[in-house]
Write an enzyme that holds these catalytic residues in place. Structure first.
Site, PDB file in Angstrom:
ATOM      1  N   ASP A  58       0.666  -1.266   0.194  1.00  0.00           N
ATOM      2  CA  ASP A  58       0.037  -0.491  -0.093  1.00  0.00           C
ATOM      3  C   ASP A  58       0.531   1.410  -0.621  1.00  0.00           C
ATOM      4  O   ASP A  58       2.204   1.282   0.144  1.00  0.00           O
ATOM      5  CB  ASP A  58      -0.941   0.092   1.216  1.00  0.00           C
ATOM      6  N   GLU A  65       0.075  -1.337   5.574  1.00  0.00           N
ATOM      7  CA  GLU A  65       1.239  -0.876   6.558  1.00  0.00           C
ATOM      8  C   GLU A  65       0.866   0.506   7.148  1.00  0.00           C
ATOM      9  O   GLU A  65       0.602   0.828   8.147  1.00  0.00           O
ATOM     10  CB  GLU A  65       2.564  -1.058   5.765  1.00  0.00           C
TER      11      GLU A  65
HETATM   12 ZN   LIG Z   1       7.209   1.874   4.112  1.00  0.00          ZN
END
Ligand SMILES: [Zn+2]
Length: 386
Positions: free
Chosen positions: A75, A137
């Site tokens: 992401d 994340e």
């Molecule tokens: Zn990162």
């Protein structure tokens, strides 16, 4: 085609998937899965509960134990409200740099891993090589937590992990944790001229925020001696407050986004216990005396453990040896490293590009950094081959 050109081609494809954390990453995951399947890896997909996102876990070589794990998140942070000089999802090369959202954080590392997977697949591997590519994340390491559970369930126990976050290929052996929350204050609406008939959600949010700021002060005094972080104490930040309507209405709702970054486990419990006690012993009884339905609830956005530096760390030692560095550093930003460390792996953070460029408009990675990453991953072959 040389490996740098090949990596650049892959990176262009990866950048073209607009995998902003709020959106699906499935197309990119499908691309990664096809690629790794094609080079002969065993590929596992691990979907988020709502099915719109997935982690990918792939293995080259035999066995579940003792492997070397290369990890990156798929992401990227949003581009809205950022002033880009070109389409962030159409990679542009200029003056030895590749521009695009995710070039340094951290699709460059993933592209280099894919390039090298072809070489690793041809080695007589003495231990398996794993690739872990996660989702969410940037919003609290949500995907990595799901992946950790998958590894536990399947009895997969790599011995070391390299997290390719942008460190300009420097070995990083520690970072703070990052815990993010949204706290909701539910009061009772009423006319502003009669505060006693309502429960002012903003008033309680302000008192909660003041308590958080007191805690932030205490945390400075709790900094461990010889702490290596900058600053060396656990920091706390209130990032957003929303609530209310207009001057003369008692607001019934307010919410507060806040975070803290623990340097030690003890601070994690200190912050949580102190604020929870303040809510349960002081704020809530007052609110509920005035309206039994009033409430304060806290949503955990993400609780990412830190990576505490340790004397023994094989992952760090390998990176130091292969890159010729003589010491490892600590950084102020969080990664998935602590989640893997909690599974018993030795973990180091080391990847191409600079955190200076991450999350910014016109994010870029230097081609020389990608090259340095490829050369590191090539040297790693000496640790993988029988
Ligand atoms: Zn990162």
């Amino acid at each position: 085609m040389n490996q740098l050109d090949h990596t650049q081609d892959i990176l262009r494809q990866l950048i073209a998937y607009p995998t902003i954390s709020a959106d699906s990453n499935l197309q990119m995951i499908e691309y990664l899965a096809d690629y790794l399947d094609h080079v002969g890896a065993d590929v596992l997909l691990n979907h988020a509960r709502d099915g719109t996102k997935a982690n990918l876990f792939a293995t080259l070589g035999q066995g579940h134990e003792n492997g070397v794990l290369l990890s990156g998140h798929t992401d990227v942070v949003p581009v809205a409200d950022q002033d880009w000089s070109h389409d962030p999802f159409d990679m542009v090369e200029r003056d030895g740099r590749l521009y695009g959202r995710g070039t340094c954080d951290m699709k460059g590392f993933i592209a280099a891993c894919l390039t090298k997977a072809q070489d690793y697949a041809k080695l007589p591997l003495k231990t398996p090589v794993h690739f872990a590519f996660t989702y969410d994340e940037e919003t609290g390491c949500i995907g990595a937590q799901g992946l950790a559970k998958l590894l536990q369930d399947q009895g997969i126990t790599p011995r070391l992990a390299i997290i390719g976050e942008p460190t300009r290929m420097k070995a990083i052996e520690g970072h703070k944790g990052c815990c993010e929350y949204t706290t909701h204050f539910h009061g009772k609406a009423g006319h502003g001229s009669m505060p006693d008939i309502g429960v002012n959600a903003i008033e309680y949010a302000m008192r909660y925020g003041t308590k958080l700021m007191d805690i932030a002060q205490d945390l400075q005094g709790r900094a461990p001696e010889n702490g290596r972080f900058a600053p060396p104490w656990t920091t706390l930040n209130i990032g957003r407050i929303t609530g209310g309507h207009i001057h003369n209405v008692i607001p019934e709702n307010c919410s507060m986004d806040w975070e803290f970054r623990p340097v030690q486990d003890a601070d994690f419990s200190y912050v949580k216990n102190t604020i929870e006690t303040y809510v349960s012993d002081t704020l809530l009884p007052e609110m509920q005396r005035r309206d039994p339905n009033a409430n304060i609830t806290t949503e955990i956005v993400g609780e990412v453990v830190g990576l505490e530096p340790t004397d023994q760390n094989e992952a760090r030692d390998i990176v130091l040896e292969l890159t010729g560095q003589n010491h490892a550093d600590v950084v102020p930003f969080g990664t998935e490293a602590g989640i893997f460390a909690a599974l018993g792996m030795s973990v180091v953070v080391c990847g191409p590009g600079s955190i200076e460029q991450a999350h910014k408009p016109d994010e870029f990675i230097d081609l020389s950094q990608l090259d340095a990453c490829l050369s590191f991953l090539t040297k790693l072959e000496s640790k993988l081959a029988a």
